[in-house]
Design an enzyme around this catalytic site. Structure first.
Site, mmCIF file in Angstrom:
data_model
loop_
_atom_site.group_PDB
_atom_site.id
_atom_site.type_symbol
_atom_site.label_atom_id
_atom_site.label_comp_id
_atom_site.label_asym_id
_atom_site.label_seq_id
_atom_site.Cartn_x
_atom_site.Cartn_y
_atom_site.Cartn_z
ATOM 1 N N CYS A 293 -22.547 58.377 -0.897
ATOM 2 C CA CYS A 293 -22.416 59.076 -2.453
ATOM 3 C C CYS A 293 -24.083 58.223 -3.717
ATOM 4 C CB CYS A 293 -21.314 59.087 -3.171
ATOM 5 S SG CYS A 293 -19.886 60.347 -2.453
ATOM 6 N N ASP B 294 -18.590 50.162 -14.130
ATOM 7 C CA ASP B 294 -18.004 51.204 -12.563
ATOM 8 C C ASP B 294 -17.317 50.250 -11.675
ATOM 9 O OD1 ASP B 294 -17.453 52.475 -10.247
ATOM 10 O OD2 ASP B 294 -19.617 53.615 -9.793
ATOM 11 N N HIS C 117 -23.249 54.505 -7.272
ATOM 12 C CA HIS C 117 -22.692 55.545 -7.010
ATOM 13 C C HIS C 117 -23.333 56.987 -7.655
ATOM 14 C CE1 HIS C 117 -19.130 58.580 -5.903
ATOM 15 N NE2 HIS C 117 -18.959 57.653 -5.177
ATOM 16 N N LYS D 167 -8.358 53.834 -4.391
ATOM 17 C CA LYS D 167 -8.828 52.632 -4.137
ATOM 18 C C LYS D 167 -8.441 51.383 -3.868
ATOM 19 C CE LYS D 167 -13.402 54.983 -3.743
ATOM 20 N NZ LYS D 167 -14.645 55.013 -4.508
ATOM 21 N N GLN E 286 -15.509 49.458 -6.962
ATOM 22 C CA GLN E 286 -15.120 48.727 -6.360
ATOM 23 C C GLN E 286 -15.309 47.442 -6.279
ATOM 24 O OE1 GLN E 286 -15.439 48.956 -3.239
ATOM 25 N NE2 GLN E 286 -15.517 51.802 -3.026
HETATM 26 C C1 PLP Z 1 -15.404 55.479 -4.909
HETATM 27 C C2 PLP Z 1 -16.473 55.329 -5.903
HETATM 28 C C3 PLP Z 1 -16.455 56.255 -7.584
HETATM 29 C C4 PLP Z 1 -16.244 57.276 -7.435
HETATM 30 O O1 PLP Z 1 -14.503 57.370 -7.430
HETATM 31 P P1 PLP Z 1 -13.757 58.815 -7.202
HETATM 32 O O2 PLP Z 1 -12.295 57.956 -7.008
HETATM 33 O O3 PLP Z 1 -13.920 59.472 -6.781
HETATM 34 O O4 PLP Z 1 -13.828 58.552 -9.469
HETATM 35 C C5 PLP Z 1 -17.137 55.400 -8.007
HETATM 36 N N1 PLP Z 1 -17.951 54.303 -7.939
HETATM 37 C C6 PLP Z 1 -18.397 53.650 -7.023
HETATM 38 C C7 PLP Z 1 -18.424 52.483 -6.870
HETATM 39 C C8 PLP Z 1 -16.398 54.604 -5.860
HETATM 40 O O5 PLP Z 1 -16.856 53.290 -4.733
#
Ligand code: PLP
Length: 409
Positions: free
Chosen positions: A366, A202, A125, A228, A205
């Site tokens: 993104c 990260d 992302h 999320k 997900q």
């Molecule tokens: C949504 C997402 C982000 C960013 O998260 P925010 O809540 O917008 O800060 C980063 N990495 C992944 C894989 C995402 O799905």
């Protein structure tokens, strides 16, 4: 599936799922962008503002003490959720993006020098690319990218080739938001540590779909967003190993993060407070704790099993549609399905689906480098959650046949 996984009951817990959109039953397949909230979370926010609102860490009065206690209890609950050793390894931030920027700033800046290297993957992302690019630019360091296979798998051999004594940071997604690919973060971490590099995961997900155990993964940092994970927007988590957090300078200066302030010099509070300058999102923390309680009550293993079944069903059903190309078919995926349909523009597909009450994402998600790899500007993405059903997949399939008719595919 255990008897406790009662899909009808689960759906009733999420009021928005009962909404009509353009006269149709809402089919919400944009969970990769943000998830819906159960009533318990909605009520927790309401209760906090209606009956408990106060600032934390400051007052001697009852409500302030109660808010402080609840805030720190939530920290403990988040720590348990990802199996951190100590609740002090949990830093509350705005979301994944802020967590990754915090690591780049407070860990990366002091550590990185010219010709050092940071490794990311082709699946990241933008929020796990851009902060590292900015850091590399500032320090004269280099960003290296682990390529992916045609099916969207992380190429481990290529990763091994990129690692060297110059590698300082490896930053990878637990799962790709664009393709769903699950990355082997435990193996990635073990190999990075052999080369003296630290690993930033990260997990935006990861946590919504997979049981996460940061001690088992042995990663150094793990970032995720509350919104999320069925919680509120504006609240997120950075997990960091105790020793690393202790050695890091603050990210922002202000109230709460200090030990003693004078014009001769200021000393900082220990982590996690050192990284939580100013009044935090107290209501958001309460909502996040409630969301975690909800996920625990459904069961993380049950969620993973239910979603795996739903994904297999969706893959099979969508493959029957003429002209549909699945983008990203890795062996191990979370419940994300990216696709194109003939040469119909993804935004046109999204618009037809919207008229049917079906919410998907059409765009680059993104993750433009991932799109560039597949040489497509955009895809349609259906990203599922444990409240979705086979009947909703059937509705998507029917709507895609309609798209083909409308656009003559
Ligand atoms: C949504 C997402 C982000 C960013 O998260 P925010 O809540 O917008 O800060 C980063 N990495 C992944 C894989 C995402 O799905």
């Amino acid at each position: 599936m255990t008897a406790s996984f009662d899909i009808a009951k689960i759906r009733r817990d999420f009021p928005v799922l009962g909404e009509k959109i353009r006269g149709k039953d809402l089919v919400y397949f944009d969970n990769g962008a943000t998830t819906q909230k159960p009533l318990t979370v909605i009520y927790a926010l309401q209760r906090y503002y209606a009956r408990e609102n106060a600032n934390i860490h400051r007052g001697v009065h009852f409500l302030s003490q109660q808010a402080t206690f609840a805030y720190e209890r939530s920290r403990g609950r988040v720590g348990q959720f990802i199996n951190a050793r100590e609740s002090s390894e949990i830093v509350f931030v705005r979301g994944t993006t802020e967590a990754l920027n915090l690591v780049a700033h407070s860990y990366g800046r002091p550590q990185l020098g010219p010709d050092d290297e940071i490794i990311v993957s082709q699946l990241e992302h933008h929020s796990n690319i851009v902060p590292w690019q900015m850091l590399c630019e500032e320090k004269g360091a280099r960003l290296r990218v682990v390529p992916i296979s045609d099916t969207g798998e992380f190429l481990f051999d290529e990763y091994e080739r990129l690692l060297s004594e110059r590698t300082r940071i490896v930053a990878v997604a637990h799962a790709s938001n664009a393709l769903g690919t699950i990355l082997p973060v435990k193996e990635i971490t073990a190999l990075a540590h052999q080369h003296g590099a630290i690993v930033v995961v990260d997990g935006a997900q990861g946590v919504p779909h997979l049981p996460v155990d940061v001690q088992d993964l042995d990663c150094d940092f793990y970032a995720f967003s509350g919104h999320k994970l069925f919680g509120p927007t504006g609240i997120g988590v950075l997990y960091g190993k105790q020793a690393l957090l202790h050695a890091m300078p603050p990210y922002e200066g202000g109230g709460s993060m200090i030990e003693k302030v004078s014009f001769d010099g200021t000393t900082y509070a220990p982590p996690p407070t050192r990284f939580e300058a100013g009044t935090p999102h107290i209501a958001g923390v309460t909502g996040l704790e409630t969301a975690i309680d909800y996920v625990n009550s459904v069961g993380k293993e049950q969620i993973a099993a239910y979603e795996a079944d739903l994904l297999a069903y969706a893959d099979a059903a969508l493959s029957e549609i003429p002209g549909l190309r699945l983008i990203g078919t890795a062996r191990e995926r979370v419940a994300v399905i990216s696709f194109t349909l003939g040469d119909i523009h993804p935004h046109d597909i999204g618009t037809v689906l919207d008229a049917e009450g079906i919410a998907v994402r059409a765009g680059h998600h993104c993750a433009q480098p991932t799109m560039q790899f597949y040489q497509v500007p955009a895809t349609v993405r259906a990203s599922l959650a444990f409240y979705n059903t086979r009947a909703e997949i059937d509705a998507l399939v029917a709507a895609l046949h309609k798209v083909n008719k409308v656009f003559g595919g």
